[in-house]
Design a protein around this motif. Structure first.
Motif, PDB file in Angstrom:
ATOM      1  N   ALA A   1       4.866   2.861   1.557  1.00  7.47           N
ATOM      2  CA  ALA A   1       4.315   3.465   0.340  1.00  7.47           C
ATOM      3  C   ALA A   1       4.927   2.812  -0.898  1.00  7.47           C
ATOM      4  O   ALA A   1       4.226   2.519  -1.873  1.00  7.47           O
ATOM      5  CB  ALA A   1       4.553   4.969   0.335  1.00  7.47           C
ATOM      6  N   VAL A   2       6.225   2.563  -0.860  1.00  4.69           N
ATOM      7  CA  VAL A   2       6.911   1.908  -1.977  1.00  4.69           C
ATOM      8  C   VAL A   2       6.377   0.487  -2.157  1.00  4.69           C
ATOM      9  O   VAL A   2       6.099   0.042  -3.276  1.00  4.69           O
ATOM     10  CB  VAL A   2       8.441   1.930  -1.774  1.00  4.69           C
ATOM     11  CG1 VAL A   2       9.133   1.026  -2.777  1.00  4.69           C
ATOM     12  CG2 VAL A   2       8.975   3.346  -1.871  1.00  4.69           C
ATOM     13  N   VAL A   3       6.213  -0.243  -1.066  1.00  3.14           N
ATOM     14  CA  VAL A   3       5.687  -1.610  -1.127  1.00  3.14           C
ATOM     15  C   VAL A   3       4.268  -1.592  -1.710  1.00  3.14           C
ATOM     16  O   VAL A   3       3.927  -2.399  -2.581  1.00  3.14           O
ATOM     17  CB  VAL A   3       5.713  -2.282   0.274  1.00  3.14           C
ATOM     18  CG1 VAL A   3       4.901  -3.567   0.271  1.00  3.14           C
ATOM     19  CG2 VAL A   3       7.141  -2.543   0.706  1.00  3.14           C
ATOM     20  N   ALA A   4       3.438  -0.674  -1.260  1.00  2.00           N
ATOM     21  CA  ALA A   4       2.061  -0.581  -1.755  1.00  2.00           C
ATOM     22  C   ALA A   4       2.045  -0.277  -3.252  1.00  2.00           C
ATOM     23  O   ALA A   4       1.269  -0.871  -4.011  1.00  2.00           O
ATOM     24  CB  ALA A   4       1.287   0.487  -0.978  1.00  2.00           C
ATOM     25  N   LEU A   5       2.909   0.643  -3.675  1.00  3.00           N
ATOM     26  CA  LEU A   5       2.996   0.973  -5.086  1.00  3.00           C
ATOM     27  C   LEU A   5       3.423  -0.237  -5.913  1.00  3.00           C
ATOM     28  O   LEU A   5       2.852  -0.510  -6.975  1.00  3.00           O
ATOM     29  CB  LEU A   5       3.971   2.139  -5.305  1.00  3.00           C
ATOM     30  CG  LEU A   5       4.160   2.605  -6.748  1.00  3.00           C
ATOM     31  CD1 LEU A   5       2.839   3.112  -7.318  1.00  3.00           C
ATOM     32  CD2 LEU A   5       5.212   3.679  -6.826  1.00  3.00           C
ATOM     33  N   CYS A   6       4.383  -0.991  -5.421  1.00  2.00           N
ATOM     34  CA  CYS A   6       4.845  -2.196  -6.119  1.00  2.00           C
ATOM     35  C   CYS A   6       3.723  -3.230  -6.218  1.00  2.00           C
ATOM     36  O   CYS A   6       3.552  -3.863  -7.266  1.00  2.00           O
ATOM     37  CB  CYS A   6       6.059  -2.799  -5.406  1.00  2.00           C
ATOM     38  SG  CYS A   6       7.557  -1.808  -5.596  1.00  2.00           S
ATOM     39  N   VAL A   7       2.963  -3.398  -5.174  1.00  2.00           N
ATOM     40  CA  VAL A   7       1.844  -4.345  -5.191  1.00  2.00           C
ATOM     41  C   VAL A   7       0.798  -3.912  -6.216  1.00  2.00           C
ATOM     42  O   VAL A   7       0.302  -4.723  -6.996  1.00  2.00           O
ATOM     43  CB  VAL A   7       1.228  -4.498  -3.777  1.00  2.00           C
ATOM     44  CG1 VAL A   7      -0.100  -5.249  -3.835  1.00  2.00           C
ATOM     45  CG2 VAL A   7       2.201  -5.192  -2.838  1.00  2.00           C
TER      46      VAL A   7
END
Length: 141
Positions: A13-19
């Protein structure tokens, strides 16, 4: 194992938000540059239609120096109104003013008129316009 899956889901979820944020920032930056380029081109075309070389009393070097003085007077904290008034005292014709606007171009995505409007109070902007009017220059910011 259940705890591991929770951490893995949070990490994704954190990676997706950063992307998503990265894509947004990149599009925003590119979009701003496109808007600035279009705005600058429109400004150049409209000014080219009005400026006649025979009516320009200032050299390109003088106009560029005046544009830089205006930018310096309005950049950062505070505004040097006296420097702004002095630059407009130097302009002798409407073509000078239009050429000055062209020399200023877009700075931080804004035209000279937008810089003046955001940095000067209404009475200070009236003083700039009065300087031009007193010189017989038919142009108002």
């Amino acid at each position: 194992m259940n705890m591991f899956m929770k951490y893995q889901a949070i990490a994704w979820a954190v990676v997706a938000l950063c992307v998503v944020l990265l894509v947004y920032m990149l599009k925003r930056g590119v979009g701003d540059k496109v808007v600035d380029a279009v705005k600058n081109r429109q400004l150049a075309v409209s000014l080219d239609n009005e400026v006649t070389v025979t009516n320009v009393s200032r050299t390109e070097v003088q106009l560029k120096a005046d544009a830089d003085k205006l930018h310096k007077a309005m950049s950062g904290a505070g505004t040097d109104e006296d420097a702004i008034y002095a630059v407009f005292q130097n302009q002798q014709t409407r073509s000078d003013v239009l050429s000055l606007i062209s020399a200023f171009g877009l700075r931080d995505g804004e035209t000279l008129g937008e810089w003046l409007s955001s940095d000067l109070s209404a009475s200070e902007l009236r003083k700039v316009n009065q300087i031009l009017e007193d010189k017989g220059i038919n142009y108002q910011f």
